[in-house]
Design a protein around this motif. Sequence first.
Motif, PDB file in Angstrom:
ATOM      1  N   VAL A  19       0.851  -1.200   0.000  1.00 36.48           N
ATOM      2  CA  VAL A  19       0.000   0.000   0.000  1.00 36.48           C
ATOM      3  C   VAL A  19       0.889   1.254   0.000  1.00 36.48           C
ATOM      4  O   VAL A  19       1.814   1.373   0.793  1.00 36.48           O
ATOM      5  N   LEU A  20       0.599   2.136  -0.930  1.00 37.24           N
ATOM      6  CA  LEU A  20       1.278   3.423  -0.999  1.00 37.24           C
ATOM      7  C   LEU A  20       0.319   4.480  -0.456  1.00 37.24           C
ATOM      8  O   LEU A  20      -0.791   4.642  -0.989  1.00 37.24           O
ATOM      9  N   LYS A  21       0.750   5.146   0.595  1.00 40.05           N
ATOM     10  CA  LYS A  21      -0.123   6.137   1.220  1.00 40.05           C
ATOM     11  C   LYS A  21       0.202   7.512   0.643  1.00 40.05           C
ATOM     12  O   LYS A  21       1.345   7.973   0.753  1.00 40.05           O
ATOM     13  N   ILE A 123     -11.641   7.402 -14.904  1.00 40.16           N
ATOM     14  CA  ILE A 123     -10.569   8.045 -14.130  1.00 40.16           C
ATOM     15  C   ILE A 123     -10.541   7.407 -12.743  1.00 40.16           C
ATOM     16  O   ILE A 123     -11.593   7.220 -12.124  1.00 40.16           O
ATOM     17  N   ASP A 124      -9.342   7.072 -12.263  1.00 37.73           N
ATOM     18  CA  ASP A 124      -9.238   6.618 -10.866  1.00 37.73           C
ATOM     19  C   ASP A 124      -7.873   6.997 -10.300  1.00 37.73           C
ATOM     20  O   ASP A 124      -6.955   7.313 -11.056  1.00 37.73           O
ATOM     21  N   ASP A 125      -7.791   6.982  -8.984  1.00 36.10           N
ATOM     22  CA  ASP A 125      -6.535   7.379  -8.337  1.00 36.10           C
ATOM     23  C   ASP A 125      -5.466   6.303  -8.456  1.00 36.10           C
ATOM     24  O   ASP A 125      -4.317   6.592  -8.753  1.00 36.10           O
ATOM     25  N   LEU A 127      -4.334   2.112  -9.692  1.00 44.90           N
ATOM     26  CA  LEU A 127      -4.576   0.819 -10.352  1.00 44.90           C
ATOM     27  C   LEU A 127      -3.671  -0.188  -9.656  1.00 44.90           C
ATOM     28  O   LEU A 127      -2.447  -0.029  -9.665  1.00 44.90           O
ATOM     29  N   ALA A 128      -4.286  -1.185  -9.041  1.00 45.89           N
ATOM     30  CA  ALA A 128      -3.522  -2.211  -8.314  1.00 45.89           C
ATOM     31  C   ALA A 128      -3.788  -3.568  -8.963  1.00 45.89           C
ATOM     32  O   ALA A 128      -3.153  -3.937  -9.944  1.00 45.89           O
ATOM     33  N   LYS A 129      -4.799  -4.271  -8.466  1.00 50.15           N
ATOM     34  CA  LYS A 129      -5.117  -5.581  -9.055  1.00 50.15           C
ATOM     35  C   LYS A 129      -6.115  -5.464 -10.202  1.00 50.15           C
ATOM     36  O   LYS A 129      -6.397  -6.439 -10.891  1.00 50.15           O
ATOM     37  N   GLY A 130      -6.711  -4.310 -10.341  1.00 45.75           N
ATOM     38  CA  GLY A 130      -7.559  -4.047 -11.498  1.00 45.75           C
ATOM     39  C   GLY A 130      -9.045  -4.264 -11.279  1.00 45.75           C
ATOM     40  O   GLY A 130      -9.846  -4.073 -12.201  1.00 45.75           O
ATOM     41  N   SER A 131      -9.442  -4.627 -10.055  1.00 50.68           N
ATOM     42  CA  SER A 131     -10.856  -4.938  -9.837  1.00 50.68           C
ATOM     43  C   SER A 131     -11.760  -3.705 -10.000  1.00 50.68           C
ATOM     44  O   SER A 131     -12.831  -3.787 -10.617  1.00 50.68           O
ATOM     45  N   ALA A 132     -11.330  -2.575  -9.474  1.00 51.05           N
ATOM     46  CA  ALA A 132     -12.155  -1.353  -9.590  1.00 51.05           C
ATOM     47  C   ALA A 132     -12.346  -0.980 -11.058  1.00 51.05           C
ATOM     48  O   ALA A 132     -13.468  -0.703 -11.514  1.00 51.05           O
ATOM     49  N   LEU A 133     -11.241  -1.024 -11.812  1.00 52.18           N
ATOM     50  CA  LEU A 133     -11.325  -0.639 -13.227  1.00 52.18           C
ATOM     51  C   LEU A 133     -12.147  -1.649 -14.029  1.00 52.18           C
ATOM     52  O   LEU A 133     -12.937  -1.269 -14.893  1.00 52.18           O
ATOM     53  N   GLU A 155      -0.275   3.917 -10.995  1.00 46.70           N
ATOM     54  CA  GLU A 155      -0.387   2.474 -11.236  1.00 46.70           C
ATOM     55  C   GLU A 155       0.741   1.777 -10.485  1.00 46.70           C
ATOM     56  O   GLU A 155       1.899   2.210 -10.561  1.00 46.70           O
ATOM     57  N   LYS A 156       0.399   0.728  -9.767  1.00 46.53           N
ATOM     58  CA  LYS A 156       1.451  -0.082  -9.151  1.00 46.53           C
ATOM     59  C   LYS A 156       1.768  -1.190 -10.148  1.00 46.53           C
ATOM     60  O   LYS A 156       1.052  -2.183 -10.270  1.00 46.53           O
ATOM     61  N   GLY A 157       2.869  -0.951 -10.880  1.00 48.07           N
ATOM     62  CA  GLY A 157       3.194  -1.802 -12.032  1.00 48.07           C
ATOM     63  C   GLY A 157       3.583  -3.213 -11.667  1.00 48.07           C
ATOM     64  O   GLY A 157       3.581  -4.097 -12.520  1.00 48.07           O
TER      65      GLY A 157
HETATM   66  P1  5GP Z   1      -7.647  -2.396  -7.645  1.00 46.97           P
HETATM   67  O1  5GP Z   1      -9.124  -2.580  -7.784  1.00 46.97           O
HETATM   68  O2  5GP Z   1      -6.958  -2.020  -8.921  1.00 46.97           O
HETATM   69  O3  5GP Z   1      -6.993  -3.577  -6.949  1.00 46.97           O
HETATM   70  O4  5GP Z   1      -7.434  -1.189  -6.639  1.00 46.97           O
HETATM   71  C1  5GP Z   1      -7.829   0.094  -7.003  1.00 46.97           C
HETATM   72  C2  5GP Z   1      -8.489   0.810  -5.869  1.00 46.97           C
HETATM   73  O5  5GP Z   1      -7.939   0.457  -4.601  1.00 46.97           O
HETATM   74  C3  5GP Z   1      -8.298   2.294  -6.044  1.00 46.97           C
HETATM   75  O6  5GP Z   1      -9.556   2.855  -6.335  1.00 46.97           O
HETATM   76  C4  5GP Z   1      -7.747   2.789  -4.720  1.00 46.97           C
HETATM   77  O7  5GP Z   1      -8.739   3.506  -4.035  1.00 46.97           O
HETATM   78  C5  5GP Z   1      -7.390   1.569  -3.939  1.00 46.97           C
HETATM   79  N1  5GP Z   1      -5.930   1.330  -3.871  1.00 46.97           N
HETATM   80  C6  5GP Z   1      -5.246   0.317  -4.454  1.00 46.97           C
HETATM   81  N2  5GP Z   1      -3.953   0.350  -4.132  1.00 46.97           N
HETATM   82  C7  5GP Z   1      -3.789   1.406  -3.329  1.00 46.97           C
HETATM   83  C8  5GP Z   1      -2.633   1.962  -2.647  1.00 46.97           C
HETATM   84  O8  5GP Z   1      -1.492   1.477  -2.724  1.00 46.97           O
HETATM   85  N3  5GP Z   1      -2.853   3.088  -1.926  1.00 46.97           N
HETATM   86  C9  5GP Z   1      -4.086   3.669  -1.816  1.00 46.97           C
HETATM   87  N4  5GP Z   1      -4.167   4.777  -1.077  1.00 46.97           N
HETATM   88  N5  5GP Z   1      -5.183   3.165  -2.423  1.00 46.97           N
HETATM   89  C10 5GP Z   1      -5.043   2.048  -3.169  1.00 46.97           C
END
Ligand code: 5GP
Length: 192
Positions: A19-21, A123-125, A127-133, A155-157
């Motif tokens: 997690v990146l804060k 638009i999103d803040d 991208l980690a595992k991609g579930s939100a997108l 994006e967390k590459g």
């Molecule tokens: P994903 O669905 O791609 O796994 O995660 C995307 C969502 O999780 C983003 O909308 C964001 O709010 C949250 N998120 C994922 N990784 C991080 C992180 O490292 N730091 C923060 N602050 N939010 C994250």
Amino acid sequence: MELLKQRIRADGLVKAGNVLKVDSFLNHQMDISLFCEIGQEFKRLFGDCGVTKILTIEASGIGIAAVTAQFFNVPVVFAKKSQSKNIDGEVFTSRVESFTHGRVYDIIVSKKFLLPDDRVLLIDDFLAKGSALEGLCKLVEDSGATLVGAGIVIEKGFQEGGALIRGRGVRVESLAIVESMDDKTGEILFRD
Ligand code: 5GP
């Protein structure tokens, strides 16, 4: 985007669990001058795509999407995280697994705000595992609108979301891609 990378290096905190804060400037306290630079960069990248609507997800995408929308002069719609699947009976819905909270929830958008002739920029803040997108892509697909792409701030590459979504043929533009980060030393390396 160099300004953003500098800011992440200066003020980002690497936490355990990948997690990146960045809550001092991005998703709790918000630096609106930086948001304007981010919005302009998204406009430079997607300005010729005929975008008619920006779609994001509550809560942390809303600020960035709202500032970005000023440069496109289009409305912002945000998908609501919901217990009840209904606003006026007519909603598109999909499921999202939260990276930061580790639970599954439904997201919904009223059908009247996503129309088949819309050209949608996501638009999103983060991208980690991609579930939100993925969840947002499904809402657009179900509506019959055209997805022009996704603009991501960070994006967390090293996580799989980018490859997953790009692998589906979606144009994903991330303004900073973190290649690696270390919660012991706090070091953050970016992809060029
Ligand atoms: P994903 O669905 O791609 O796994 O995660 C995307 C969502 O999780 C983003 O909308 C964001 O709010 C949250 N998120 C994922 N990784 C991080 C992180 O490292 N730091 C923060 N602050 N939010 C994250």
